[in-house]
Design a protein around this motif. Structure first.
Motif, PDB file in Angstrom:
ATOM      1  N   GLU A  51       8.914 -13.932 -16.265  1.00  0.00           N
ATOM      2  CA  GLU A  51       7.918 -13.633 -16.959  1.00  0.00           C
ATOM      3  C   GLU A  51       6.611 -13.904 -15.922  1.00  0.00           C
ATOM      4  O   GLU A  51       6.728 -14.378 -15.046  1.00  0.00           O
ATOM      5  CB  GLU A  51       7.500 -14.823 -18.095  1.00  0.00           C
ATOM      6  CG  GLU A  51       8.511 -14.637 -19.301  1.00  0.00           C
ATOM      7  CD  GLU A  51       8.014 -13.317 -20.000  1.00  0.00           C
ATOM      8  OE1 GLU A  51       7.251 -12.969 -20.249  1.00  0.00           O
ATOM      9  OE2 GLU A  51       9.192 -12.699 -20.455  1.00  0.00           O
ATOM     10  N   PRO A  52       5.564 -13.239 -16.308  1.00  0.00           N
ATOM     11  CA  PRO A  52       4.286 -13.163 -15.372  1.00  0.00           C
ATOM     12  C   PRO A  52       3.887 -14.738 -15.470  1.00  0.00           C
ATOM     13  O   PRO A  52       4.053 -15.314 -16.588  1.00  0.00           O
ATOM     14  CB  PRO A  52       3.468 -12.572 -16.208  1.00  0.00           C
ATOM     15  CG  PRO A  52       4.042 -11.353 -16.892  1.00  0.00           C
ATOM     16  CD  PRO A  52       5.326 -12.224 -17.222  1.00  0.00           C
ATOM     17  N   CYS A  53       3.412 -15.233 -14.382  1.00  0.00           N
ATOM     18  CA  CYS A  53       3.022 -16.545 -14.372  1.00  0.00           C
ATOM     19  C   CYS A  53       1.490 -16.849 -14.097  1.00  0.00           C
ATOM     20  O   CYS A  53       0.822 -16.875 -14.961  1.00  0.00           O
ATOM     21  CB  CYS A  53       3.989 -17.459 -13.263  1.00  0.00           C
ATOM     22  SG  CYS A  53       4.063 -19.185 -13.418  1.00  0.00           S
ATOM     23  N   ASP A  54       1.522 -17.189 -12.687  1.00  0.00           N
ATOM     24  CA  ASP A  54      -0.047 -17.310 -12.430  1.00  0.00           C
ATOM     25  C   ASP A  54      -0.803 -16.144 -12.053  1.00  0.00           C
ATOM     26  O   ASP A  54      -0.365 -15.327 -11.009  1.00  0.00           O
ATOM     27  CB  ASP A  54      -0.071 -18.431 -11.260  1.00  0.00           C
ATOM     28  CG  ASP A  54       0.521 -19.709 -11.591  1.00  0.00           C
ATOM     29  OD1 ASP A  54       0.186 -20.052 -12.896  1.00  0.00           O
ATOM     30  OD2 ASP A  54       1.391 -20.395 -10.829  1.00  0.00           O
ATOM     31  N   PRO A  55      -2.147 -15.891 -12.419  1.00  0.00           N
ATOM     32  CA  PRO A  55      -2.845 -14.757 -11.835  1.00  0.00           C
ATOM     33  C   PRO A  55      -3.331 -15.046 -10.614  1.00  0.00           C
ATOM     34  O   PRO A  55      -3.331 -15.887  -9.851  1.00  0.00           O
ATOM     35  CB  PRO A  55      -4.417 -14.899 -12.823  1.00  0.00           C
ATOM     36  CG  PRO A  55      -4.156 -16.127 -13.514  1.00  0.00           C
ATOM     37  CD  PRO A  55      -2.642 -16.753 -13.470  1.00  0.00           C
ATOM     38  N   VAL A  56      -3.281 -13.964  -9.871  1.00  0.00           N
ATOM     39  CA  VAL A  56      -3.607 -13.950  -8.264  1.00  0.00           C
ATOM     40  C   VAL A  56      -4.970 -13.524  -8.077  1.00  0.00           C
ATOM     41  O   VAL A  56      -5.384 -12.382  -8.610  1.00  0.00           O
ATOM     42  CB  VAL A  56      -2.612 -12.950  -7.648  1.00  0.00           C
ATOM     43  CG1 VAL A  56      -2.957 -12.866  -5.998  1.00  0.00           C
ATOM     44  CG2 VAL A  56      -1.066 -13.492  -7.817  1.00  0.00           C
ATOM     45  N   LYS A  57      -5.791 -13.924  -7.359  1.00  0.00           N
ATOM     46  CA  LYS A  57      -7.074 -13.514  -7.154  1.00  0.00           C
ATOM     47  C   LYS A  57      -7.069 -13.506  -5.435  1.00  0.00           C
ATOM     48  O   LYS A  57      -7.192 -14.325  -4.817  1.00  0.00           O
ATOM     49  CB  LYS A  57      -8.160 -14.633  -7.459  1.00  0.00           C
ATOM     50  CG  LYS A  57      -8.328 -14.978  -8.912  1.00  0.00           C
ATOM     51  CD  LYS A  57      -8.588 -13.637  -9.685  1.00  0.00           C
ATOM     52  CE  LYS A  57      -8.757 -14.168 -11.184  1.00  0.00           C
ATOM     53  NZ  LYS A  57      -8.767 -13.137 -11.940  1.00  0.00           N
ATOM     54  N   ALA A  58      -6.921 -12.040  -4.973  1.00  0.00           N
ATOM     55  CA  ALA A  58      -7.289 -11.887  -3.372  1.00  0.00           C
ATOM     56  C   ALA A  58      -7.244 -10.291  -3.619  1.00  0.00           C
ATOM     57  O   ALA A  58      -7.409  -9.628  -4.235  1.00  0.00           O
ATOM     58  CB  ALA A  58      -5.720 -12.159  -3.128  1.00  0.00           C
ATOM     59  N   GLU A  59      -7.735 -10.168  -2.228  1.00  0.00           N
ATOM     60  CA  GLU A  59      -7.899  -8.725  -1.946  1.00  0.00           C
ATOM     61  C   GLU A  59      -6.632  -8.036  -1.712  1.00  0.00           C
ATOM     62  O   GLU A  59      -5.612  -8.832  -0.919  1.00  0.00           O
ATOM     63  CB  GLU A  59      -8.570  -8.494  -0.409  1.00  0.00           C
ATOM     64  CG  GLU A  59      -8.904  -6.992  -0.307  1.00  0.00           C
ATOM     65  CD  GLU A  59      -9.551  -6.722   1.126  1.00  0.00           C
ATOM     66  OE1 GLU A  59      -9.506  -5.705   1.555  1.00  0.00           O
ATOM     67  OE2 GLU A  59     -10.147  -7.721   1.352  1.00  0.00           O
ATOM     68  N   ILE A  60      -5.950  -7.080  -2.585  1.00  0.00           N
ATOM     69  CA  ILE A  60      -4.680  -6.636  -2.338  1.00  0.00           C
ATOM     70  C   ILE A  60      -4.648  -5.439  -1.760  1.00  0.00           C
ATOM     71  O   ILE A  60      -5.383  -4.194  -2.209  1.00  0.00           O
ATOM     72  CB  ILE A  60      -4.039  -6.370  -3.680  1.00  0.00           C
ATOM     73  CG1 ILE A  60      -4.317  -7.940  -4.305  1.00  0.00           C
ATOM     74  CG2 ILE A  60      -2.635  -6.049  -3.787  1.00  0.00           C
ATOM     75  CD1 ILE A  60      -3.899  -8.292  -5.720  1.00  0.00           C
ATOM     76  N   GLU A  61      -3.740  -5.083  -0.901  1.00  0.00           N
ATOM     77  CA  GLU A  61      -3.275  -3.806  -0.499  1.00  0.00           C
ATOM     78  C   GLU A  61      -1.742  -3.526  -1.119  1.00  0.00           C
ATOM     79  O   GLU A  61      -0.834  -4.368  -0.740  1.00  0.00           O
ATOM     80  CB  GLU A  61      -3.153  -3.627   1.078  1.00  0.00           C
ATOM     81  CG  GLU A  61      -2.936  -2.574   1.648  1.00  0.00           C
ATOM     82  CD  GLU A  61      -2.692  -2.600   3.266  1.00  0.00           C
ATOM     83  OE1 GLU A  61      -2.004  -1.729   3.852  1.00  0.00           O
ATOM     84  OE2 GLU A  61      -3.530  -3.346   3.818  1.00  0.00           O
ATOM     85  N   PHE A  62      -1.619  -2.408  -1.572  1.00  0.00           N
ATOM     86  CA  PHE A  62      -0.286  -1.860  -2.221  1.00  0.00           C
ATOM     87  C   PHE A  62       0.427  -1.080  -1.235  1.00  0.00           C
ATOM     88  O   PHE A  62      -0.180   0.011  -0.671  1.00  0.00           O
ATOM     89  CB  PHE A  62      -0.524  -1.169  -3.526  1.00  0.00           C
ATOM     90  CG  PHE A  62      -1.026  -2.113  -4.527  1.00  0.00           C
ATOM     91  CD1 PHE A  62      -0.251  -3.026  -5.367  1.00  0.00           C
ATOM     92  CD2 PHE A  62      -2.431  -1.997  -4.777  1.00  0.00           C
ATOM     93  CE1 PHE A  62      -0.539  -3.757  -6.163  1.00  0.00           C
ATOM     94  CE2 PHE A  62      -2.801  -2.992  -5.753  1.00  0.00           C
ATOM     95  CZ  PHE A  62      -1.818  -3.732  -6.362  1.00  0.00           C
ATOM     96  N   VAL A  63       1.601  -1.212  -1.128  1.00  0.00           N
ATOM     97  CA  VAL A  63       2.504  -0.508   0.097  1.00  0.00           C
ATOM     98  C   VAL A  63       3.459   0.163  -0.736  1.00  0.00           C
ATOM     99  O   VAL A  63       4.365  -0.515  -1.358  1.00  0.00           O
ATOM    100  CB  VAL A  63       2.924  -1.200   1.328  1.00  0.00           C
ATOM    101  CG1 VAL A  63       3.599  -0.409   2.137  1.00  0.00           C
ATOM    102  CG2 VAL A  63       1.670  -1.783   1.922  1.00  0.00           C
TER     103      VAL A  63
END
Length: 69
Positions: A51-63
């Motif tokens: 299941e989804p757990c903790d939200p992530v707060k960050a600058e994200i780069e998708f590869v």
């Protein structure tokens, strides 16, 4: 804010895109609609179909790119 590089590795049993970081941690985009901002969460117990757990707060780069519905 740190930059998080996430590599697409497939879709879970709910058809949500699953990503992995360089340390092997799994993340999921819980609202992968193209016109919305990514809503990235960790995966519970780092399980692919967890299941989804903790939200992530960050600058994200998708590869190679963000996978959307």
């Amino acid at each position: 804010m740190e930059k998080l590089v996430l590599t697409f590795i497939g879709r879970d049993s709910w058809s949500r895109p699953v990503y992995q970081d360089a340390r092997g941690n799994l993340y999921v985009d819980v609202d992968p609609v193209e016109y919305r901002q990514p809503n990235i969460c960790t995966k519970y117990r780092n399980a692919f179909d967890g299941e989804p757990c903790d939200p992530v707060k960050a600058e994200i780069e998708f590869v190679p790119c963000r996978d959307t519905w």
